[in-house]
Design an enzyme around this catalytic site. Structure first.
Site, PDB file in Angstrom:
ATOM      1  N   LYS A  83       0.875  -1.186   0.000  1.00 48.95           N
ATOM      2  CA  LYS A  83       0.000   0.000   0.000  1.00 48.95           C
ATOM      3  C   LYS A  83       0.901   1.221   0.000  1.00 48.95           C
ATOM      4  CE  LYS A  83      -4.456   1.073   0.461  1.00 48.95           C
ATOM      5  NZ  LYS A  83      -5.637   0.305   0.006  1.00 48.95           N
ATOM      6  N   TYR A 120     -24.920   0.967  -3.357  1.00 46.62           N
ATOM      7  CA  TYR A 120     -26.122   1.071  -4.197  1.00 46.62           C
ATOM      8  C   TYR A 120     -26.241  -0.125  -5.134  1.00 46.62           C
ATOM      9  CZ  TYR A 120     -29.864   2.773  -7.038  1.00 46.62           C
ATOM     10  OH  TYR A 120     -31.068   2.869  -7.679  1.00 46.62           O
ATOM     11  N   GLY A 180     -24.782   2.941   3.921  1.00 48.24           N
ATOM     12  CA  GLY A 180     -24.030   3.606   2.840  1.00 48.24           C
ATOM     13  C   GLY A 180     -24.436   3.069   1.482  1.00 48.24           C
ATOM     14  N   VAL A 181     -25.070   3.940   0.674  1.00 48.79           N
ATOM     15  CA  VAL A 181     -25.466   3.517  -0.673  1.00 48.79           C
ATOM     16  C   VAL A 181     -24.708   4.341  -1.714  1.00 48.79           C
ATOM     17  CG1 VAL A 181     -27.622   2.250  -0.408  1.00 48.79           C
ATOM     18  CG2 VAL A 181     -27.664   4.730  -0.186  1.00 48.79           C
ATOM     19  N   GLY A 182     -23.373   4.248  -1.631  1.00 49.61           N
ATOM     20  CA  GLY A 182     -22.486   4.885  -2.606  1.00 49.61           C
ATOM     21  C   GLY A 182     -22.245   3.933  -3.768  1.00 49.61           C
ATOM     22  N   VAL A 189     -20.506   1.170  -4.219  1.00 48.31           N
ATOM     23  CA  VAL A 189     -20.692  -0.269  -3.983  1.00 48.31           C
ATOM     24  C   VAL A 189     -22.065  -0.539  -3.350  1.00 48.31           C
ATOM     25  CG1 VAL A 189     -19.801  -2.325  -2.822  1.00 48.31           C
ATOM     26  CG2 VAL A 189     -18.202  -0.618  -3.708  1.00 48.31           C
TER      27      VAL A 189
HETATM   28  P1  NAI Z   1     -18.377   5.649  -1.929  1.00 50.49           P
HETATM   29  O1  NAI Z   1     -17.653   6.836  -1.421  1.00 50.49           O
HETATM   30  O2  NAI Z   1     -18.860   5.624  -3.336  1.00 50.49           O
HETATM   31  O3  NAI Z   1     -19.645   5.326  -0.988  1.00 50.49           O
HETATM   32  C1  NAI Z   1     -19.611   5.421   0.385  1.00 50.49           C
HETATM   33  C2  NAI Z   1     -20.969   5.960   0.830  1.00 50.49           C
HETATM   34  O4  NAI Z   1     -21.025   5.940   2.255  1.00 50.49           O
HETATM   35  C3  NAI Z   1     -21.219   7.407   0.394  1.00 50.49           C
HETATM   36  O5  NAI Z   1     -22.477   7.493  -0.242  1.00 50.49           O
HETATM   37  C4  NAI Z   1     -21.206   8.172   1.713  1.00 50.49           C
HETATM   38  O6  NAI Z   1     -22.065   9.312   1.701  1.00 50.49           O
HETATM   39  C5  NAI Z   1     -21.694   7.106   2.663  1.00 50.49           C
HETATM   40  N1  NAI Z   1     -21.417   7.363   4.074  1.00 50.49           N
HETATM   41  C6  NAI Z   1     -20.446   8.105   4.642  1.00 50.49           C
HETATM   42  N2  NAI Z   1     -20.580   8.107   5.985  1.00 50.49           N
HETATM   43  C7  NAI Z   1     -21.658   7.337   6.278  1.00 50.49           C
HETATM   44  C8  NAI Z   1     -22.308   6.947   7.470  1.00 50.49           C
HETATM   45  N3  NAI Z   1     -21.878   7.352   8.669  1.00 50.49           N
HETATM   46  N4  NAI Z   1     -23.396   6.140   7.393  1.00 50.49           N
HETATM   47  C9  NAI Z   1     -23.839   5.733   6.193  1.00 50.49           C
HETATM   48  N5  NAI Z   1     -23.262   6.069   5.027  1.00 50.49           N
HETATM   49  C10 NAI Z   1     -22.183   6.858   5.062  1.00 50.49           C
HETATM   50  O7  NAI Z   1     -17.384   4.403  -1.636  1.00 50.49           O
HETATM   51  P2  NAI Z   1     -17.460   2.925  -2.213  1.00 50.49           P
HETATM   52  O8  NAI Z   1     -16.511   2.800  -3.343  1.00 50.49           O
HETATM   53  O9  NAI Z   1     -18.879   2.546  -2.378  1.00 50.49           O
HETATM   54  O10 NAI Z   1     -16.833   2.094  -1.018  1.00 50.49           O
HETATM   55  C11 NAI Z   1     -17.595   1.780   0.144  1.00 50.49           C
HETATM   56  C12 NAI Z   1     -16.711   0.987   1.102  1.00 50.49           C
HETATM   57  O11 NAI Z   1     -16.272  -0.218   0.468  1.00 50.49           O
HETATM   58  C13 NAI Z   1     -15.440   1.713   1.550  1.00 50.49           C
HETATM   59  O12 NAI Z   1     -15.159   1.325   2.888  1.00 50.49           O
HETATM   60  C14 NAI Z   1     -14.373   1.146   0.637  1.00 50.49           C
HETATM   61  O13 NAI Z   1     -13.085   1.207   1.237  1.00 50.49           O
HETATM   62  C15 NAI Z   1     -14.844  -0.296   0.502  1.00 50.49           C
HETATM   63  N6  NAI Z   1     -14.365  -0.964  -0.702  1.00 50.49           N
HETATM   64  C16 NAI Z   1     -14.673  -0.454  -1.932  1.00 50.49           C
HETATM   65  C17 NAI Z   1     -14.220  -1.098  -3.069  1.00 50.49           C
HETATM   66  C18 NAI Z   1     -14.600  -0.605  -4.433  1.00 50.49           C
HETATM   67  O14 NAI Z   1     -14.432  -1.377  -5.400  1.00 50.49           O
HETATM   68  N7  NAI Z   1     -15.116   0.604  -4.585  1.00 50.49           N
HETATM   69  C19 NAI Z   1     -13.370  -2.305  -2.984  1.00 50.49           C
HETATM   70  C20 NAI Z   1     -13.184  -2.807  -1.638  1.00 50.49           C
HETATM   71  C21 NAI Z   1     -13.644  -2.120  -0.544  1.00 50.49           C
END
Ligand code: NAI
Length: 339
Positions: free
Chosen positions: A79, A181, A175-177, A179
């Site tokens: 990393k 969503y 969290g519906v970002g 991943v």
């Molecule tokens: P993202 O940033 O697109 O989505 C995260 C969502 O969580 C956002 O909508 C944000 O507003 C929301 N959020 C923040 N604080 C919150 C809270 N207190 N309660 C509820 N929701 C909250 O990130 P992504 O890419 O969806 O990743 C999500 C998680 O999965 C992260 O921990 C990331 O490290 C992990 N991850 C992601 C991968 C990927 O392929 N994107 C791969 C492996 C792990």
């Protein structure tokens, strides 16, 4: 460019890199290359101190070794973290980082992570071949991560009820970002009922209108009366403060480092909640990176994402047979492969 090697008993190589002109400062940590070149993202973050950045790089690179080993990838774990310290020119920062990564001659291959983008990786790629996650490869990893998380959930459901059936399950998604969503869409299509939260209201509104999800506040989600709780936002959300509140029989999701401490894996086990270890469940993203890194075709990567179901079952079976927590069983599997 100044590159200094720091002493470590736990990691193969730890470097502190800096460049006066661009203001670039980073830590590159290679935990293990036992199974192949160390692979892991580059994080850009405003750390309170260099010690914090070092700590993060050490912890995250070890996590990558474990994730890659359990996913059965011929890759080690590394990393890099860049200290966001006010250096103004982003391009110069990533050009400097490319030179630091290139100096390792392929022992470390990096990709985007928190705070970095595909565009930053494209900048790096002009100066080093040791970069993955480009727009020409598998592209956005999140759909692969999401599908792997759903496969991991199916394994947990099978372990609990004998069949991997998601229909009519009540599922809370934190969290519906990117991943979360996508996970929600797959689960809704499989007939599950959803409760979601996200501080970004537009994301909640989309889940409510398109998927019929019930929306609660980020604090209420811990008390939701559900079968499954899925952390898909932040790390360290499973703690002595939150675990007693959870009603779910299954906890599995996408977020990295969900357990606040190793003792919290034990606490879930004692409580009788089946925990699907995070790095087993969320390996789909790094598996999709094998297209860039190992030259796999997409169908091979997709088959490996499907196989997260079997890997998760193997971990849960071992935990059951040995009477240990699933978190401990996942670590044991990783450590056997890394030995
Ligand atoms: P993202 O940033 O697109 O989505 C995260 C969502 O969580 C956002 O909508 C944000 O507003 C929301 N959020 C923040 N604080 C919150 C809270 N207190 N309660 C509820 N929701 C909250 O990130 P992504 O890419 O969806 O990743 C999500 C998680 O999965 C992260 O921990 C990331 O490290 C992990 N991850 C992601 C991968 C990927 O392929 N994107 C791969 C492996 C792990």
């Amino acid at each position: 460019m100044k590159i200094e090697q720091l002493e470590s008993d736990t990691h193969e190589l730890v470097l502190r890199c800096s460049e006066a002109g661009s203001g670039y400062q980073s830590i590159i940590a290679l935990h293990s290359s036992r199974l192949g070149p160390a692979v892991g993202g580059t994080r850009l973050w405003r750390y309170a101190s260099e010690a914090d950045a070092l700590q993060d790089a050490l912890r995250l690179s070890r996590g990558m070794s474990y994730k890659n080993a359990v996913a059965g990838l011929p890759l080690g774990g590394g990393k890099s973290v860049i200290l966001a310290n006010g250096a103004s020119d982003r391009r110069s920062l990533f050009e400097a980082h490319a030179r630091a990564v290139d100096s390792l001659g392929g022992r470390f291959i990096t990709a985007e992570d928190v705070g970095t983008t595909v565009e930053d990786m494209e900048v790096m790629r002009q100066r080093t071949p040791y970069v993955a996650g480009l727009s020409t490869g598998a592209g956005d990893p999140s759909p692969y991560t999401a599908h792997g998380v759903v496969r991991a959930l199916e394994a947990c459901v099978q372990q609990r009820s004998g069949q991997p059936v998601l229909r009519r399950l009540q599922i809370a998604i934190q969290g519906v970002g990117a991943v979360g969503y996508q996970v929600a869409r797959e689960l809704r299509a499989a007939g599950a009922d959803l409760i979601v939260c996200d501080p970004d209201h537009s994301r909640c509104d989309r889940a409510a209108s398109e998927l019929g999800a019930i929306v609660v506040t980020p604090d209420q989600i811990y008390d939701a009366d559900v079968d499954v709780f899925m952390p898909c936002a932040l790390g360290a959300v499973l703690s002595e403060r939150t675990i007693p509140r959870l009603k779910a029989l299954i906890v599995v999701g996408a977020a990295n480092n969900q357990l606040a401490t190793p003792a919290d894996g034990e606490a879930l086990h004692q409580k009788g909640s089946l925990y699907g270890p995070d790095y087993v469940a969320n390996a789909g993203g790094v598996i999709s990176g094998a297209v860039d890194i190992l030259g796999w075709d997409l169908s091979r990567s997709k088959a490996r994402v499907e196989a997260i179901f079997e890997t998760m079952l193997q971990v849960l079976d071992e935990a059951y047979e040995r009477g240990i927590s699933s978190a401990a069983a996942a670590d044991a599997l990783a450590e056997r492969r890394l030995a």
